[in-house]
Design an enzyme around this catalytic site. Structure first.
Site, short mmCIF file in Angstrom:
data_model
loop_
_atom_site.label_atom_id
_atom_site.label_comp_id
_atom_site.label_asym_id
_atom_site.label_seq_id
_atom_site.Cartn_x
_atom_site.Cartn_y
_atom_site.Cartn_z
N GLU A 42 -5.12 -4.58 29.05
CA GLU A 42 -5.08 -6.10 29.18
C GLU A 42 -3.60 -6.28 28.98
OE1 GLU A 42 -7.11 -8.22 26.17
OE2 GLU A 42 -6.39 -10.27 26.80
N ARG A 274 -11.05 6.62 19.55
CA ARG A 274 -9.66 6.24 19.62
C ARG A 274 -8.72 7.08 19.04
NH1 ARG A 274 -9.61 0.50 20.14
NH2 ARG A 274 -7.55 0.41 19.44
N LYS A 284 -2.55 -3.54 19.45
CA LYS A 284 -1.32 -4.44 19.89
C LYS A 284 -1.17 -5.73 19.01
CE LYS A 284 -3.05 -4.05 24.04
NZ LYS A 284 -3.64 -4.40 25.45
P1 ATP Z 1 -5.57 -3.13 21.15
O1 ATP Z 1 -6.66 -2.59 20.00
O2 ATP Z 1 -4.44 -1.95 20.49
O3 ATP Z 1 -5.29 -4.04 21.04
P2 ATP Z 1 -7.16 -2.89 23.38
O4 ATP Z 1 -8.22 -1.77 23.26
O5 ATP Z 1 -7.32 -4.27 23.07
O6 ATP Z 1 -5.94 -2.21 22.25
P3 ATP Z 1 -6.69 -2.72 26.01
O7 ATP Z 1 -5.35 -3.07 26.73
O8 ATP Z 1 -7.90 -3.43 26.31
O9 ATP Z 1 -6.21 -2.47 24.55
O10 ATP Z 1 -6.93 -1.14 26.16
C1 ATP Z 1 -6.96 -0.39 27.60
C2 ATP Z 1 -7.73 0.72 27.05
O11 ATP Z 1 -7.08 1.69 26.35
C3 ATP Z 1 -9.33 0.73 26.81
O12 ATP Z 1 -10.10 1.23 27.69
C4 ATP Z 1 -9.36 1.12 25.48
O13 ATP Z 1 -10.49 1.72 24.99
C5 ATP Z 1 -8.06 2.13 25.38
N1 ATP Z 1 -7.42 2.26 24.03
C6 ATP Z 1 -6.94 1.07 23.36
N2 ATP Z 1 -6.47 1.65 22.18
C7 ATP Z 1 -6.84 3.01 22.00
C8 ATP Z 1 -6.60 3.92 20.94
N3 ATP Z 1 -6.05 3.77 19.96
N4 ATP Z 1 -6.92 5.26 21.69
C9 ATP Z 1 -7.51 5.68 22.71
N5 ATP Z 1 -7.76 4.40 23.53
C10 ATP Z 1 -7.45 3.27 23.37
MG MG Z 2 -9.01 -4.82 24.57
#
Ligand code: ATP
Ligand code: MG
Length: 571
Positions: A42, A274, A284
């Protein structure tokens, strides 16, 4: 001799569980042998090292199995998204050496998603609910008790269709109504209790402007985008495991609609653990808070777990990959020790970093028997781990800087650095014998004195004389002033992101940044570029910071030579 079957089993074992799943799909002939993945960030912040774990897998699988991996921006919430983030995300992915096939946006599918939603309303699979978010939440029930059906659930289809148009027309306020899937308010999986499909957001979108006022929710948009794009393996993190049945449910509806494609492929969602790291936060939202409240100096502050932060700090992309490879992919949530990342960085930089001399806490050393005005250019090997790296010249003269803690007037027996009456070696130069020191009124040492032995220059036979300590040094006349920034862990506690630590801001380490203004570095550093990988001899790995301007050099400590955090700055 190895039995071929054993060999096959062994090879199978070296695959991670996602690769095993893909190989078994391939073996079953699914998707006509096609493998396609996507990385779906995102654009609401910069990527952190957790995202790297995800996209290294997404792009890596496509490469390994000869398929495609698209970069798909999941831009379904315009209030938080921005083009600045889109550009930064692309840059960071490329920095880690990954390549996408195409760039797509969830917003590319807004029209398709809308058309499908209308079909679903017509088919009795969705309805407009005019209740408030609070009311809807109250009716959800609990995992063990069924929810309550909305009074709007069985409204006429025509009414829902008209109101859905209205949701997008701009005439309604946010929260006035939502589109919900009509599934089962008593379902044991809470995600099936008439989940939201669309909500009103009255905020211009970074790509579609004001065209839309009704925006699809993640659960509806994600699987559909995967399907429409031709994704075969949709890899995500474990928290989506409970969403998988709903993901499959929506795809099934799509397959029965006019938007179904002829291709014999449907996406399969696979979840992995994760990445969580000790002494930092990996969300984020929390990272954005640190930036917005000026608790750090921007997204690329070298203390941040963002990819741009690590880059600025001097981590190589290879070191991050090495770390990700080592921790692997599993089905179990874990908190990885940051020292694992740091040891991967050391291991990689040891092969990569140019060795230079810098003095962070200088004290003057005068070689009393060295000719006044004489300068010798000594040969300094750039990297003993890499013969092809060559060497550079470092000037030697009568007056030098050495580290204050390399001298001790009354030293214990085991002190192998400089103390009166003992010999030490000056790296790449001579063996010297310490003769004494001057002190100021407070007893603080101001100058150290020594005599050199001209027969002990590096390369001469006498240079092999047994001497315990080797010190680095700089010629006072030739070296350059430098600012050196020492970083420590951003948080004081191991798991600042844990649920019980609601206000993670109180847990910041007040000593996470120490700025040393009176440092020196050898003149060779003047010709090096921002971001160069360096090892300050005997101190640690460093890089040149982007704040370096007009000859005023600024360095960041990437990581110490050994796992002994804070030793240099707390001494
Ligand atoms: P955050 O929780 O940090 O805001 P998010 O999951 O909302 O992260 P996205 O931009 O939606 O952020 O994530 C893009 C991809 O990265 C998704 O497929 C998510 O599963 C993966 N991702 C996010 N954080 C992690 C992490 N800590 N370890 C592994 N993969 C991750
Ligand atoms: Mg997300």
């Amino acid at each position: 001799m190895t039995n071929p079957i054993d060999k096959e089993t062994i090879e199978k074992k070296s695959l991670n569980f996602v690769e095993q799943a893909i190989e078994s799909d391939l073996a079953e002939g699914k998707n006509n042998g096609k493998v396609q993945t996507r990385f779906p960030p995102e654009p609401n912040g910069y990527l952190h090292i957790g995202h790297a774990k995800a996209f290294i897998l997404d792009f890596g699988l496509a490469k390994k199995y000869g398929g495609k991996c698209n970069l798909r921006f999941d831009d379904t919430n315009p209030t938080k998204e921005d083009n600045e983030y889109v550009e930064a995300i692309k840059n960071d992915i490329q920095w880690l050496g990954c390549e996408w096939d195409n760039i797509y946006y969830a917003s590319d599918y807004f029209q398709d998603l809308w058309d499908l939603a209308i079909e679903l309303i017509k088919g009795g699979h969705a309805y407009i609910d005019e209740q408030s978010a609070e009311e809807i939440a109250k009716q959800k029930g609990t995992p063990t008790t069924p929810g309550v059906e909305s009074p709007y659930r069985n409204r006429p289809i025509e009414e829902s269709l008209a109101l859905f148009e209205k949701m997008n027309s701009g005439e309604l306020e946010e929260g006035a109504m939502v589109l919900r899937a009509k599934i089962d308010m008593a379902h044991s999986n809470m995600h099936f209790r008439d989940p939201l499909m669309y909500r009103i957001i009255k905020h211009p979108h970074h790509r579609t402007g004001t065209k839309w006022n009704a925006y699809p929710m993640y659960d509806y948009a994600h699987g559909q985008s995967d399907y429409l794009e031709g994704v075969t393996h949709s890899i995500c993190t474990l928290e989506f495991e409970v969403h998988r049945p709903l993901y499959n449910y929506f795809i099934k509806l799509l397959e029965g609609s006019s938007l179904a494609h002829q291709e014999d492929s449907r996406p399969r969602q696979i979840e992995f653990n994760r990445l969580n790291l000790t002494y930092t936060v990996m969300s984020k939202r929390k990272l954005l808070t640190l930036v917005k409240e000026n608790l750090v100096n921007g997204w690329d502050d070298p203390r941040m777990p963002t990819l741009c932060g690590y880059r600025r700090r001097g981590y190589s992309p290879e070191s991050i990959r090495l770390f990700i490879e080592r921790i692997g992919y599993t089905k179990y949530e874990a908190l990885n020790d940051i020292s694992l990342l740091e040891s991967a960085v050391r291991e990689d930089l040891n092969k990569r970093a140019t060795r230079v001399s810098a003095v962070l806490d200088p004290i003057k050393l005068v070689i009393t028997n060295y000719p006044e005005g004489q300068v010798e250019m000594m040969d300094a090997v750039n990297n003993p781990e890499d013969e092809t790296a060559g060497s550079h010249a470092i000037p030697f003269s009568k007056e030098l800087w050495i580290e204050r803690n390399d001298f001790m007037e009354d030293a214990p027996k085991k002190f192998f650095r400089m103390t009166p009456g003992k010999e030490v070696r000056l790296k790449n130069a001579y063996i010297i014998n310490c003769t004494g020191c001057d002190k100021d009124a407070n007893g603080k040492v101001t100058t150290v004195y020594a005599e050199y032995d001209p027969q002990t220059k590096s390369g001469m036979p006498e240079a092999n004389r047994r001497v315990k300590g080797t010190l680095h040094w700089l010629s006072t006349e030739h070296c350059l002033p430098a600012e050196v920034r020492l970083y420590d862990r951003l948080f004081k506690v191991e798991n600042p992101g844990a649920e019980e630590n609601a206000d993670f801001r109180n847990l910041l380490n007040p000593d996470s940044l120490k700025v040393l203004k009176n440092c020196y570095i050898e003149p060779f550093a003047a010709g090096l570029e921002v971001g160069s990988y360096l090892q300050f001899q005997r101190i640690g790995y460093f890089t040149i910071d982007s704040d370096t301007q007009n000859g005023s050099l600024v360095f960041n400590r990437t990581v110490g030579l050994r796992d002994s955090w804070g030793k240099i700055n707390k001494k």
